[in-house]
Enzyme design. Structure first.
Site, short mmCIF file in Angstrom:
data_model
loop_
_atom_site.label_atom_id
_atom_site.label_comp_id
_atom_site.label_asym_id
_atom_site.label_seq_id
_atom_site.Cartn_x
_atom_site.Cartn_y
_atom_site.Cartn_z
N LYS A 76 0.87 -1.18 0.00
CA LYS A 76 0.00 0.00 0.00
C LYS A 76 0.91 1.23 0.00
O LYS A 76 1.94 1.23 0.69
CB LYS A 76 -0.88 -0.04 1.26
CG LYS A 76 -1.88 1.09 1.38
CD LYS A 76 -2.77 0.90 2.62
CE LYS A 76 -3.83 1.98 2.75
NZ LYS A 76 -4.68 1.82 3.94
N SER A 151 -9.69 1.99 2.97
CA SER A 151 -8.80 2.71 2.11
C SER A 151 -7.77 1.84 1.37
O SER A 151 -7.14 2.32 0.43
CB SER A 151 -8.05 3.75 2.94
OG SER A 151 -7.23 3.12 3.90
N SER A 175 -9.99 -0.47 7.15
CA SER A 175 -9.40 -0.37 5.80
C SER A 175 -8.69 -1.59 5.27
O SER A 175 -8.32 -1.62 4.10
CB SER A 175 -8.43 0.81 5.75
OG SER A 175 -9.17 1.98 5.57
N1 GLN Z 1 -13.14 4.25 6.25
C1 GLN Z 1 -12.62 4.71 7.49
C2 GLN Z 1 -12.22 6.16 7.36
O1 GLN Z 1 -12.53 6.73 6.39
C3 GLN Z 1 -11.46 3.87 7.91
C4 GLN Z 1 -10.24 4.14 7.12
C5 GLN Z 1 -9.08 3.32 7.53
O2 GLN Z 1 -9.23 2.28 8.19
N2 GLN Z 1 -7.91 3.81 7.19
O3 GLN Z 1 -11.63 6.72 8.20
#
Ligand code: GLN
Length: 484
Positions: A76, A151, A175
């Site tokens: 990532k 994400s 995420s």
């Molecule tokens: N979707 C969640 C957010 O927007 C979690 C994102 C994540 O785990 N990095 O913060």
């Protein structure tokens, strides 16, 4: 070759059926063929990958390689990689070449893994659909009109489409698990502190945790083994020794106590997703587990608490991006203030700005007690809910997300409905406990994820439960039609 698991690839490398160079070339070719359609890679580092593969081949020839030696992977783009762009999905870091490697990167390289490049993601890991990336939306290989989740959407799409056998991800509020669910792969978020955060660009430091995104629990065990362990460079890194995760995979599940939180099966959950999850739980009954209903009464407070804590921490973490030392700098600033405000104004996208503003507001004098302190109290209640539940059961199961992958653009104008796609994952981060998502069926040809949640340090047990399920089901073996 692209459908083989790590164990199979590793055996092939050792037996001399193919070399790491050949394997790496074949995955690079797949990336070339499909990478653009999915928009999952930000950087492909073919030349360096082939060099690493040749080194791995040398080790394997001398009988010195481990199980991960010569296996291709990708990171990532939140993990710093020395000499390569590390963008975090943002214009702010589009020109940033990292001067050092994240611990996760150096550990997987030391284990002999061959990195093919960096994967697209929501900007600074803020998002649930991979649509907030500066590099554009990633597409779901099961339906290219749909999002891959976020994400870690680039990681999930790349693994699902067999462009890479495994990828790294990070999970602050879901995420790793939510994109794993949307793309039909296996994702594990470890106990907070298990994997070093050094060199992993910070979003919300008390919640962020890295983990493997793979096609099977067996592969996840192998990769976590290499990622985990104490790191003096991360003050929140745990000093516990790393257990042998693979050794636990085949344990019997007879007598395993599974709790189904009633709050996970209420309103808001898609009916067909609920049915798939129930069928998966039935499979666990057949494997000898005992299933009972439990309650996590404060779960409905997890999203509101998270959207105070995470933005508060991100507003502090992202203050370092000021156009002075590295990253984006605006053209012709008139003075220092103009430099700060235009560099940040032009460098950050809309969702990141929204979070910074919410966070700065929640931390400001006069509002701190009402918002930040309150959210921390709620966080404690949520941890207590899990603690009580684990006095009764060994594992908690439920859906990973309320629905399957939604359409690209469907939720971009409605941040609240986007935030609610993490309703089942966020509590886990607030408590710091480990959890996984594994494929458990399809609804209208789109994958459904089953979430397994364990008590602190129960990664071995989670992987064991996931592996036993994967031995009696085929869901994790599904390949999206265009990527067979
Ligand atoms: N979707 C969640 C957010 O927007 C979690 C994102 C994540 O785990 N990095 O913060």
């Amino acid at each position: 070759m692209h459908n083989k698991t790590i164990t199979e690839l590793s055996a092939g490398l050792k037996a001399g059926d193919f070399s790491s160079e050949e394997l790496t070339n074949s995955f690079l070719q797949r990336i070339e063929e499909h990478g653009e359609t999915l928009n999952c890679f930000v950087t492909v580092s073919g030349k360096e990958a082939l060099e690493a593969a040749r080194v791995a081949d040398g080790l394997i020839a001398k009988g010195e390689g481990g199980v991960l030696t010569g296996i291709p992977m990708a990171h990532k783009d939140i993990f710093c990689t020395k000499g390569f762009k590390t963008s975090c999905g943002s214009k702010m870091l589009d020109n940033f070449i990292s001067p050092y490697d994240a611990t996760v990167v150096s550990r997987l390289a030391a284990a002999g893994m061959v990195s093919l490049g960096k994967l697209n993601m929501d900007e600074f890991a803020m998002g649930s659909s991979n649509e907030t990336s500066y590099y554009g939306a990633v597409k779901n290989p099961w339906d290219t009109n749909c999002v891959p989740g976020g994400s870690s959407g680039g990681s999930a799409a790349a693994v699902a489409a067999r462009l890479v056998p495994i990828a790294t991800g990070t999970d602050t509020g879901g995420s790793i698990r939510q994109p794993a669910s949307f793309c039909g792969i296996t994702g594990l978020k470890p106990t907070y502190g298990t994997v070093s955060r050094f060199g992993m660009i910070a979003f919300a430091s008390s919640l962020d945790q890295a983990g493997p995104m793979t096609r099977s629990a067996e592969d996840a065990a192998l990769v976590l083994q290499a990622m985990a362990g104490f790191d003096p460079n991360d003050s929140t890194s745990l000093e516990n020794s790393v257990p042998d995760y693979s050794a636990e995979l085949n344990k019997e599940l007879t007598g395993l106590k599974i709790g189904l939180p009633k709050e996970f099966f209420e309103e808001g959950l898609d009916n067909e997703v609920a049915k798939a999850v129930e069928a998966a739980v039935e499979e666990y009954r057949k494997l000898g587990a005992e299933v009972k209903e439990i309650s996590l009464p404060n779960m409905d407070l997890s999203v509101p608490a998270y959207y105070v804590v995470a933005p508060a921490e991100c507003s502090a973490n992202l203050s370092r991006f000021d156009g002075v030392r590295y990253g984006y700098r605006c053209e012709n600033p008139e003075n220092l203030e103009d430099l700060y405000s235009r560099s940040r104004g032009e460098g950050f996208g809309a969702e990141v700005k929204r979070r910074i503003m919410i966070g700065a507001y929640a931390l400001s004098a006069g509002y701190y007690d009402a918002y930040y302190l309150k959210a921390q109290q709620v966080r404690k209640l949520i941890s207590e809910d899990f603690k009580k539940a684990f006095e009764e059961v060994d594992l908690i199961m439920g859906p990973t997300a309320p629905s399957t992958a939604f359409g690209i653009g469907e939720k971009t104008d409605d941040p609240l409905s986007m935030y609610l796609s993490d309703i089942f994952t966020i509590g886990v981060n607030l408590a710091g406990i480990p959890a996984m998502s594994i494929p458990a069926g399809f609804v209208k040809s789109k994958p459904v994820g089953l979430q397994l949640i364990g008590n602190y340090f129960s990664e071995g047990r989670l992987l064991n439960a996931a592996h036993r399920y994967q031995q009696v089901t085929e869901w994790h073996k599904g390949v999206p039609a265009e990527f067979e």
